[in-house]
Design a protein around this motif. Structure first.
Motif, short mmCIF file in Angstrom:
data_model
loop_
_atom_site.label_atom_id
_atom_site.label_comp_id
_atom_site.label_asym_id
_atom_site.label_seq_id
_atom_site.Cartn_x
_atom_site.Cartn_y
_atom_site.Cartn_z
N THR A 96 -39.77 -2.47 60.88
CA THR A 96 -38.85 -1.57 60.94
C THR A 96 -37.67 -1.88 59.92
O THR A 96 -37.08 -2.78 60.07
CB THR A 96 -38.23 -1.00 62.38
OG1 THR A 96 -39.09 -0.73 63.32
CG2 THR A 96 -37.03 -0.01 62.15
N ILE A 97 -37.28 -0.98 59.17
CA ILE A 97 -35.96 -1.37 58.14
C ILE A 97 -34.98 -0.97 59.35
O ILE A 97 -34.64 0.27 59.41
CB ILE A 97 -36.08 -0.49 57.22
CG1 ILE A 97 -37.36 -0.81 56.19
CG2 ILE A 97 -34.77 -0.71 56.19
CD1 ILE A 97 -37.50 0.32 54.95
N PRO A 98 -34.12 -2.04 59.54
CA PRO A 98 -33.01 -1.78 60.61
C PRO A 98 -32.05 -0.69 60.11
O PRO A 98 -31.84 0.03 61.09
CB PRO A 98 -32.37 -3.31 60.59
CG PRO A 98 -33.21 -4.04 60.04
CD PRO A 98 -33.97 -3.46 58.96
N ASN A 99 -31.54 -0.60 59.00
CA ASN A 99 -30.37 0.36 58.84
C ASN A 99 -30.94 1.89 58.63
O ASN A 99 -29.89 2.65 58.91
CB ASN A 99 -29.89 -0.03 57.59
CG ASN A 99 -28.91 -1.47 57.22
OD1 ASN A 99 -28.64 -1.87 58.37
ND2 ASN A 99 -28.90 -1.88 56.37
N LEU A 100 -32.01 2.11 58.70
CA LEU A 100 -32.76 3.13 58.36
C LEU A 100 -33.61 3.65 59.69
O LEU A 100 -33.79 4.79 59.80
CB LEU A 100 -33.58 3.41 57.11
CG LEU A 100 -32.92 3.04 56.07
CD1 LEU A 100 -33.53 3.12 54.69
CD2 LEU A 100 -31.47 4.05 55.65
N GLY A 101 -34.13 2.72 60.28
CA GLY A 101 -34.91 3.16 61.50
C GLY A 101 -36.27 3.61 61.33
O GLY A 101 -36.98 4.19 61.97
N ILE A 102 -36.89 3.24 59.79
CA ILE A 102 -37.92 3.74 59.30
C ILE A 102 -39.05 2.56 59.34
O ILE A 102 -38.52 1.42 58.98
CB ILE A 102 -38.20 4.56 58.03
CG1 ILE A 102 -37.36 3.82 56.92
CG2 ILE A 102 -37.27 5.85 58.48
CD1 ILE A 102 -37.26 4.56 55.75
N THR A 103 -40.27 2.88 59.19
CA THR A 103 -41.40 1.51 58.90
C THR A 103 -41.06 0.93 57.54
O THR A 103 -40.71 1.63 56.54
CB THR A 103 -42.56 2.20 58.90
OG1 THR A 103 -43.76 0.90 58.66
CG2 THR A 103 -43.02 3.35 58.01
#
Length: 173
Positions: free
Chosen positions: A124-131
């Motif tokens: 997960t991309i931490p700042n965006l919450g997407i895969t």
């Protein structure tokens, strides 16, 4: 066959313009996000965490969409000085080789982009919450567009229509 290729070229010209507008919108959004980051850091003393990551993702889209359109329109970098002194038959062979190399490169972009996306799907991309795979979607889509636009060039050349590559006449929209 010529009518089919002309129709295909008109459709791809409209699609190419849409892709270019998308890249332009991405560039504007990326600039706005970086501006927000600077404003937040130096004026508000509260930096938005998502702006840098979003800008990096958008940069990939701007680069690969713009590169694909550049291939279609013949605006990509090339070393074509030698082609002005070669016989026309050899120049034509060089055109075909160039298009096949771009198709091979686009195929590599798709294959390796797919592998990278598959590998990072569970992160997960931490700042965006997407895969994390999202980072590689632009690579895959750019490869598809490069192949599509190169196949169009090959078809146009095969039926005797001009392309915008290496000093040929412009693509007719």
């Amino acid at each position: 066959m010529v009518e089919f290729v002309l129709t295909l070229s008109r459709v791809l010209a409209a699609f190419s313009r849409l892709v270019l507008w998308m890249a332009g919108a991405g560039l504007v959004a990326m600039t706005a996000f970086i501006g927000m980051q600077v404003w937040g850091r130096f004026v508000l003393n509260d930096t938005p965490t998502w702006t840098e990551t979003s800008s990096i993702l958008l940069m990939g889209w701007v680069i690969f969409l713009g590169a694909a359109v550049g291939i279609r329109e013949g605006n990509h970098l090339s070393f074509d000085v030698l082609l002005y002194v070669l016989p026309q038959r050899v120049v034509r062979v060089c055109h075909y080789i160039s298009d096949f190399v771009v198709i091979a490169f686009g195929t590599g972009m798709i294959a390796y982009g797919w592998q990278l996306a598959d590998t990072t799907w569970s992160t997960t991309i931490p700042n965006l919450g997407i895969t994390g795979a999202t980072s590689f979607f632009s690579l895959i889509f750019g490869g598809v567009l490069m192949i599509l636009f190169s196949v169009e060039r090959l078809l146009r050349r095969a039926v005797g229509l001009p392309t915008a590559r290496f000093g040929e006449d412009a693509i007719e929209d």
